[in-house]
Scaffold this active site. Structure first.
Site, PDB file in Angstrom:
ATOM      1  N   LYS A 153      27.580  -9.801  23.658  1.00 29.55           N
ATOM      2  CA  LYS A 153      28.609  -9.231  24.546  1.00 29.55           C
ATOM      3  C   LYS A 153      29.017 -10.334  25.523  1.00 29.55           C
ATOM      4  O   LYS A 153      28.592 -10.362  26.674  1.00 29.55           O
ATOM      5  CB  LYS A 153      28.082  -7.986  25.246  1.00 29.55           C
ATOM      6  CG  LYS A 153      29.217  -7.088  25.756  1.00 29.55           C
ATOM      7  CD  LYS A 153      28.731  -5.703  26.032  1.00 29.55           C
ATOM      8  CE  LYS A 153      29.705  -4.911  26.862  1.00 29.55           C
ATOM      9  NZ  LYS A 153      31.018  -4.725  26.254  1.00 29.55           N
TER      10      LYS A 153
HETATM   11  N1  PXG Z   1      32.789  -2.806  20.689  1.00 32.67           N
HETATM   12  C1  PXG Z   1      33.254  -3.694  21.591  1.00 32.67           C
HETATM   13  C2  PXG Z   1      33.860  -4.948  21.125  1.00 32.67           C
HETATM   14  C3  PXG Z   1      33.137  -3.420  22.966  1.00 32.67           C
HETATM   15  O1  PXG Z   1      33.587  -4.320  23.847  1.00 32.67           O
HETATM   16  C4  PXG Z   1      32.066  -1.312  22.412  1.00 32.67           C
HETATM   17  C5  PXG Z   1      32.204  -1.648  21.060  1.00 32.67           C
HETATM   18  C6  PXG Z   1      31.335  -0.049  22.774  1.00 32.67           C
HETATM   19  O2  PXG Z   1      30.020  -0.375  23.204  1.00 32.67           O
HETATM   20  P1  PXG Z   1      29.204   0.510  24.243  1.00 32.67           P
HETATM   21  O3  PXG Z   1      27.885  -0.170  24.369  1.00 32.67           O
HETATM   22  O4  PXG Z   1      30.002   0.527  25.509  1.00 32.67           O
HETATM   23  O5  PXG Z   1      29.094   1.854  23.665  1.00 32.67           O
HETATM   24  C7  PXG Z   1      32.571  -2.196  23.395  1.00 32.67           C
HETATM   25  C8  PXG Z   1      32.500  -1.808  24.839  1.00 32.67           C
HETATM   26  C9  PXG Z   1      36.691  -1.318  28.565  1.00 32.67           C
HETATM   27  C10 PXG Z   1      35.724  -2.306  28.061  1.00 32.67           C
HETATM   28  O6  PXG Z   1      37.392  -1.634  29.546  1.00 32.67           O
HETATM   29  C11 PXG Z   1      34.689  -1.971  27.183  1.00 32.67           C
HETATM   30  C12 PXG Z   1      33.851  -2.970  26.686  1.00 32.67           C
HETATM   31  C13 PXG Z   1      34.102  -4.239  27.092  1.00 32.67           C
HETATM   32  C14 PXG Z   1      35.118  -4.542  27.962  1.00 32.67           C
HETATM   33  C15 PXG Z   1      35.928  -3.598  28.460  1.00 32.67           C
HETATM   34  O7  PXG Z   1      36.795  -0.224  27.991  1.00 32.67           O
HETATM   35  N2  PXG Z   1      32.795  -2.829  25.776  1.00 32.67           N
END
Ligand code: PXG
Length: 309
Positions: A153
């Site tokens: 991430k």
């Molecule tokens: N895939 C990607 C590429 C992500 O960035 C998720 C899946 C979902 O993961 P989680 O652990 O949150 O269930 C993400 C989530 C936003 C935002 O503003 C979200 C993410 C990163 C940056 C911004 O919605 N990550």
């Protein structure tokens, strides 16, 4: 004037207007850093233990040594929420390589920069219907797992941003990215599930996805509902011909997909299983044992041990 929000920055709390990092920070110059987006519901930080674990895995994979233990990091997140008197919030936890010079070499960055922003955010979840979005399959391919893998991430989100721009320009709400082989990977910032004839599937980690914390919890939730989730290679054909498609993520929560490339999915609204999962997810996030309480104790260590696996 209202008091300004307080931001955790390298061990101190500073007012929002004064919270800044160096223009020589490699997080800014090269996207060299990692982050977590986390949510608190009703005074409890949802799956905080999982987010902290993922942050440390991301750090390990980019050879970044965090300047604090997991317990200290957990404590800093909770303290940021307490300082801002928040119960329902979005938390952005960022660690950059730190200040260096204009060369890409990270060995010149002596100290990582750590900051935590917490803002009020009410949930979209509840007894009502899930939100519905229209998506397009992007021409931008998800970065390969042996390139700038989204298993990390990292602060490099250009891959998702380009796909999102394409979706914006096409009038779609979000983009679905395919992996380098042409299989479905994920949406710009959320993971994807589909339902066909009562069976649920989701792309496996080989498709270059982020190991989403919401995804993992939804898989377990489905099992509890007696529906097995198959992690497999999903083709664009599978997606377009699915009975239901939904997206999950910390920010998105659970969102129904009404159409892909203008083709209606099912009846073009939230399908039965999507609604069921949305409703169960809505109840689940409110359960204290799903997270780490913000206000009951000052000890991050004791608190983090309490989140159920
Ligand atoms: N895939 C990607 C590429 C992500 O960035 C998720 C899946 C979902 O993961 P989680 O652990 O949150 O269930 C993400 C989530 C936003 C935002 O503003 C979200 C993410 C990163 C940056 C911004 O919605 N990550």
């Amino acid at each position: 004037m209202d008091k300004e929000p307080l931001i955790y920055l390298d061990g101190r709390f500073v007012e929002k207007s004064k919270a800044s990092v160096s223009v020589f920070d490699h997080g800014l110059l090269y996207g060299d850093g990692i982050f977590e987006g986390v949510r608190a519901y009703n005074g409890s930080v949802f799956r905080l233990v999982d987010h902290i674990d993922r942050l440390y895995d991301s750090a390990k994979s980019i050879h970044l040594t965090l300047p604090m233990t997991k317990e200290e990091m957990t404590g800093a997140v909770l303290e940021t929420l307490r300082k801002n008197r928040l119960k329902d919030a979005y938390i952005r936890l960022v660690v950059t390589r730190g200040r260096g010079d204009l060369g890409v070499d990270p060995s010149l960055c002596k100290e990582p920069t750590v900051f935590i922003i917490a803002e009020p955010m009410a949930s979209n979840l509840g007894p009502k219907e899930p939100r519905v979005v229209r998506v397009m399959v992007s021409s931008v391919r998800r970065d390969a797992v042996d390139a700038t893998s989204h298993e990390i991430k990292s602060l490099n989100y250009m891959n998702s941003i380009l796909a999102k721009i394409e979706a914006n320009n096409a009038g779609a709400d979000d983009a679905i990215l395919l992996d380098h082989r042409g299989f479905v990977s994920e949406a710009s910032v959320s993971n994807i599930f589909l339902v066909k004839k009562g069976r649920i599937s989701t792309p496996s980690s080989g498709a270059g996805i982020l190991h989403g914390i919401t995804r993992a919890r939804v898989i377990r939730l489905c099992l509890d509902l007696g529906v097995e989730v198959q992690e497999r290679d999903v083709t664009p054909f599978d997606l377009v011909t699915a009975d239901e498609v939904f997206l999950v993520g910390t920010k998105a929560e659970v969102v129904a997909v009404a159409s892909v490339n203008g083709s209606k999915i099912g009846q073009g609204g939230a399908g039965l299983l999507t609604r069921r999962i949305y409703q169960e997810f809505s109840k689940m996030v409110q359960r204290p044992e799903e997270g780490t309480p913000i206000y009951e104790s000052e000890s991050g260590q004791r608190l983090s041990a309490r989140q159920k696996a």
